[in-house]
Design a protein around this motif. Structure first.
Motif, mmCIF file in Angstrom:
data_model
loop_
_atom_site.group_PDB
_atom_site.id
_atom_site.type_symbol
_atom_site.label_atom_id
_atom_site.label_comp_id
_atom_site.label_asym_id
_atom_site.label_seq_id
_atom_site.Cartn_x
_atom_site.Cartn_y
_atom_site.Cartn_z
ATOM 1 N N GLU A 265 -0.973 86.426 -36.076
ATOM 2 C CA GLU A 265 -0.853 86.373 -34.619
ATOM 3 C C GLU A 265 -2.123 86.857 -33.906
ATOM 4 O OE1 GLU A 265 2.680 88.386 -33.389
ATOM 5 O OE2 GLU A 265 3.954 87.374 -34.852
ATOM 6 N N ASN A 266 -3.206 87.010 -34.645
ATOM 7 C CA ASN A 266 -4.460 87.448 -34.026
ATOM 8 C C ASN A 266 -5.312 86.221 -33.747
ATOM 9 O OD1 ASN A 266 -7.282 88.354 -33.803
ATOM 10 N ND2 ASN A 266 -6.444 90.372 -34.265
ATOM 11 N N SER A 267 -5.491 85.894 -32.473
ATOM 12 C CA SER A 267 -6.156 84.649 -32.101
ATOM 13 C C SER A 267 -7.609 84.604 -32.567
ATOM 14 C CB SER A 267 -6.095 84.444 -30.583
ATOM 15 O OG SER A 267 -6.716 85.525 -29.904
ATOM 16 N N SER A 268 -8.291 85.757 -32.576
ATOM 17 C CA SER A 268 -9.692 85.764 -33.003
ATOM 18 C C SER A 268 -9.817 85.470 -34.487
ATOM 19 C CB SER A 268 -10.345 87.105 -32.669
ATOM 20 O OG SER A 268 -9.723 88.169 -33.369
ATOM 21 N N HIS A 269 -8.894 86.024 -35.292
ATOM 22 C CA HIS A 269 -8.915 85.763 -36.726
ATOM 23 C C HIS A 269 -8.607 84.295 -37.013
ATOM 24 C CE1 HIS A 269 -7.860 90.267 -37.559
ATOM 25 N NE2 HIS A 269 -9.066 90.098 -37.073
ATOM 26 N N ILE A 270 -7.597 83.779 -36.306
ATOM 27 C CA ILE A 270 -7.194 82.388 -36.520
ATOM 28 C C ILE A 270 -8.310 81.437 -36.082
ATOM 29 C CG2 ILE A 270 -5.554 80.614 -35.790
ATOM 30 C CD1 ILE A 270 -3.513 82.987 -35.460
ATOM 31 N N SER A 271 -8.915 81.730 -34.946
ATOM 32 C CA SER A 271 -10.008 80.882 -34.465
ATOM 33 C C SER A 271 -11.182 80.900 -35.433
ATOM 34 C CB SER A 271 -10.466 81.347 -33.076
ATOM 35 O OG SER A 271 -9.440 81.184 -32.135
ATOM 36 N N TYR A 272 -11.458 82.076 -35.986
ATOM 37 C CA TYR A 272 -12.557 82.181 -36.942
ATOM 38 C C TYR A 272 -12.283 81.310 -38.164
ATOM 39 C CZ TYR A 272 -15.867 84.079 -40.294
ATOM 40 O OH TYR A 272 -16.862 84.199 -41.224
ATOM 41 N N LEU A 273 -11.067 81.378 -38.663
ATOM 42 C CA LEU A 273 -10.697 80.592 -39.845
ATOM 43 C C LEU A 273 -10.846 79.102 -39.562
ATOM 44 C CD1 LEU A 273 -9.526 81.011 -42.733
ATOM 45 C CD2 LEU A 273 -7.266 80.648 -41.739
ATOM 46 N N ILE A 274 -10.387 78.675 -38.407
ATOM 47 C CA ILE A 274 -10.460 77.255 -38.054
ATOM 48 C C ILE A 274 -11.905 76.831 -37.791
ATOM 49 C CG2 ILE A 274 -9.797 75.560 -36.297
ATOM 50 C CD1 ILE A 274 -7.108 77.028 -36.124
ATOM 51 N N ASN A 275 -12.655 77.671 -37.102
ATOM 52 C CA ASN A 275 -14.052 77.337 -36.801
ATOM 53 C C ASN A 275 -14.908 77.260 -38.060
ATOM 54 O OD1 ASN A 275 -13.562 77.216 -34.060
ATOM 55 N ND2 ASN A 275 -14.126 79.346 -33.683
ATOM 56 N N ASN A 375 -1.526 88.542 -25.631
ATOM 57 C CA ASN A 375 -1.656 89.859 -25.015
ATOM 58 C C ASN A 375 -3.109 90.206 -24.733
ATOM 59 O OD1 ASN A 375 -2.790 90.713 -27.436
ATOM 60 N ND2 ASN A 375 -0.900 91.647 -28.183
ATOM 61 N N SER A 376 -3.331 91.411 -24.220
ATOM 62 C CA SER A 376 -4.676 91.833 -23.820
ATOM 63 C C SER A 376 -5.621 91.984 -24.995
ATOM 64 C CB SER A 376 -4.598 93.153 -23.052
ATOM 65 O OG SER A 376 -3.993 94.159 -23.853
ATOM 66 N N SER A 377 -5.059 92.108 -26.196
ATOM 67 C CA SER A 377 -5.890 92.239 -27.397
ATOM 68 C C SER A 377 -6.238 90.895 -28.008
ATOM 69 C CB SER A 377 -5.165 93.099 -28.438
ATOM 70 O OG SER A 377 -4.901 94.383 -27.927
ATOM 71 N N GLY A 378 -5.790 89.812 -27.376
ATOM 72 C CA GLY A 378 -6.082 88.486 -27.892
ATOM 73 C C GLY A 378 -5.184 88.065 -29.022
ATOM 74 N N GLN A 379 -3.976 88.630 -29.077
ATOM 75 C CA GLN A 379 -3.044 88.283 -30.142
ATOM 76 C C GLN A 379 -1.963 87.357 -29.608
ATOM 77 O OE1 GLN A 379 -1.822 92.238 -31.480
ATOM 78 N NE2 GLN A 379 -2.843 91.812 -33.403
ATOM 79 N N PHE A 380 -1.635 86.326 -30.406
ATOM 80 C CA PHE A 380 -0.490 85.493 -30.081
ATOM 81 C C PHE A 380 0.768 86.301 -30.360
ATOM 82 C CE2 PHE A 380 -3.603 82.138 -31.245
ATOM 83 C CZ PHE A 380 -3.585 81.430 -30.053
ATOM 84 N N GLN A 381 1.726 86.232 -29.469
ATOM 85 C CA GLN A 381 2.999 86.890 -29.703
ATOM 86 C C GLN A 381 4.083 85.860 -29.534
ATOM 87 O OE1 GLN A 381 2.847 90.206 -26.893
ATOM 88 N NE2 GLN A 381 2.265 91.577 -28.567
ATOM 89 N N PHE A 382 4.939 85.729 -30.559
ATOM 90 C CA PHE A 382 5.939 84.674 -30.582
ATOM 91 C C PHE A 382 7.329 85.283 -30.522
ATOM 92 C CE2 PHE A 382 2.238 83.235 -32.892
ATOM 93 C CZ PHE A 382 1.999 81.993 -32.331
ATOM 94 N N GLY A 383 8.264 84.471 -30.050
ATOM 95 C CA GLY A 383 9.655 84.868 -30.104
ATOM 96 C C GLY A 383 10.214 84.675 -31.495
ATOM 97 N N THR A 384 11.500 84.801 -31.622
ATOM 98 C CA THR A 384 12.141 84.766 -32.949
ATOM 99 C C THR A 384 12.185 83.373 -33.541
ATOM 100 O OG1 THR A 384 14.288 84.498 -31.878
ATOM 101 C CG2 THR A 384 13.577 86.757 -32.382
ATOM 102 N N GLY A 385 11.910 82.349 -32.791
ATOM 103 C CA GLY A 385 12.101 80.990 -33.296
ATOM 104 C C GLY A 385 10.923 80.390 -33.997
ATOM 105 N N PHE A 386 9.800 81.143 -34.068
ATOM 106 C CA PHE A 386 8.603 80.511 -34.615
ATOM 107 C C PHE A 386 8.328 80.881 -36.058
ATOM 108 C CE2 PHE A 386 3.766 80.590 -34.855
ATOM 109 C CZ PHE A 386 3.694 79.268 -35.214
#
Length: 387
Positions: A265-275, A375-386
């Motif tokens: 759920e960390n957008s910076s980590h995920i973006s790095y992996l994809i980039n 959130n403010s830390s750049g993390q994706f936060q999901f509900g229970t359905g994901f």
């Protein structure tokens, strides 16, 4: 006679049980005290085979007092007897449920001393024993008090493949089953992170898998060391190299590691992996012949496409950039082909992903059970359905 019985014990479980019913365990345990070294060595080998067959057999051997005798043999001058006895001891440490603490704990000081052996086979056996013992905070703490962990960390760079693999297995068990304090203790060694970065150069299949398991465990524990690992580009590049060139079972472990990053759920980590180019690599694996590789690749793709949809909604964008990237590397064509795959899990999963993201050209509607936010830390936060 002991040699013949040992060979039978190495056969099927029913063959092993047959000689157990005839009373071979108490006989072999008694013969560990034989004044003839060859006899003691042979029955130790037989007990190793019997203990390795089941936890019940292991407990029967322990209950008859075999371990103190084996520890004595492990401290003799004969290297052959040391090798066999430490192998047998390692089999007495393995299995689920674990052996009782009081049946095995007194062996740890002797095993700790044996970690200083200069014989590769003895070292491999002892590390294998500790890999089974380091399972849960209480036993890890007891072993730590014997000052075993620093030596284990040293042995992760040993030239012997079995020693290196089994010592890494100890590390993995501490990371996955230890407390946060025990987890952090490993990172207190200045050499530990350096060792991790060096492992990407290995050519050994089992070491590659241990490396992936360790990285996945660190990511899943969600601790302060994740950022450092992601920032160590050599680790990510090593994973990319493994997934491009390694055996299928190694590729599967890399995909599990990628999935752990995607689930972080960390957008910076995920973006790095994809980039860094994970999408083309994963899409290439959709054409693999191993259904296990394809299924794990589909799981990664599902998360990447969902994260693209989350980003599109959050940023109020007209296009889903992850979808476009997936399409540009032939991902949609691969999904279409996989819907008729002979493996039912592959065909069903690929069909579900295609319908979810590409069944129409409209924006994917994300239901309220997912409810993504950033959130403010750049993390994706999901509900229970994901996840």
């Amino acid at each position: 006679a002991a040699w013949a019985l040992t060979n039978i014990a190495s056969g099927t479980s029913s063959e092993c049980q047959y000689i157990i019913n005839l009373g071979v365990i108490p006989l072999f345990v008694q013969l560990l005290d034989s004044p003839t070294p060859e006899v003691a060595e042979q029955v130790a080998c037989g007990l190793a085979n019997i203990a390795g067959d089941s936890a019940d057999n292991r407990d029967d051997i322990l209950n008859l007092g075999a371990l103190p005798k084996l520890l004595r043999l492990a401290q003799t001058n004969s290297i052959e007897i040391k090798r066999v006895s430490t192998w047998t001891i390692s089999n007495l440490c393995r299995g689920k449920p674990q052996p009782k603490f009081e049946q095995i704990s007194f062996a740890i000081p002797v095993l700790a001393d044996l970690l200083l052996s200069d014989d590769t086979e003895v070292l491999g056996n002892v590390c294998w024993a500790f890999s089974h013992l380091c399972d849960g905070p209480d036993m890890i703490q007891f072993i730590s008090k014997a000052n075993v962990i620093p030596r284990i960390v040293e042995l992760t760079t040993h030239s012997g493949s079995a020693v290196q693999q089994h010592s890494l297995h100890v590390i993995r068990n501490i990371l996955s089953t230890g407390t946060d304090e025990q987890f952090s203790y490993l990172f207190s060694f200045p050499s530990f992170l350096q060792i991790l970065t060096q492992l990407v150069e290995t050519s050994q299949r089992e070491i590659k898998k241990e490396f992936c398991w360790i990285i996945t465990t660190i990511i899943e524990r969600k601790n302060q060391f994740i950022d450092f690992l992601i920032e160590q580009k050599i680790i990510i590049k090593g994973l990319f190299n493994f997934i491009s060139n390694a055996e299928n079972d190694v590729q599967i472990e890399v995909l599990v590691t990628f999935l752990a990053i995607l689930k972080s759920e960390n957008s910076s980590h995920i973006s790095y992996l994809i980039n860094e180019g994970c999408v083309p690599l994963i899409c290439r694996l959709l054409n693999d012949t191993d259904p296990r590789v394809i299924n794990d690749s589909l799981d990664c793709i599902d998360h990447i496409l969902m994260l693209g949809s989350v980003t599109q909604v959050h940023n109020n964008e007209n296009q889903n950039h992850f979808h476009l990237l997936f399409e540009s590397v032939g991902g949609i064509e691969s999904l279409e082909k996989l819907q008729t795959h002979a493996n039912s899990e592959v065909s069903q999963k690929s069909q579900q992903i295609f319908e979810k993201y590409f069944g129409n050209q409209q924006l994917l509607v994300i239901d309220e059970t997912i409810a993504p936010t950033v959130n403010s830390s750049g993390q994706f936060q999901f509900g229970t359905g994901f996840l």
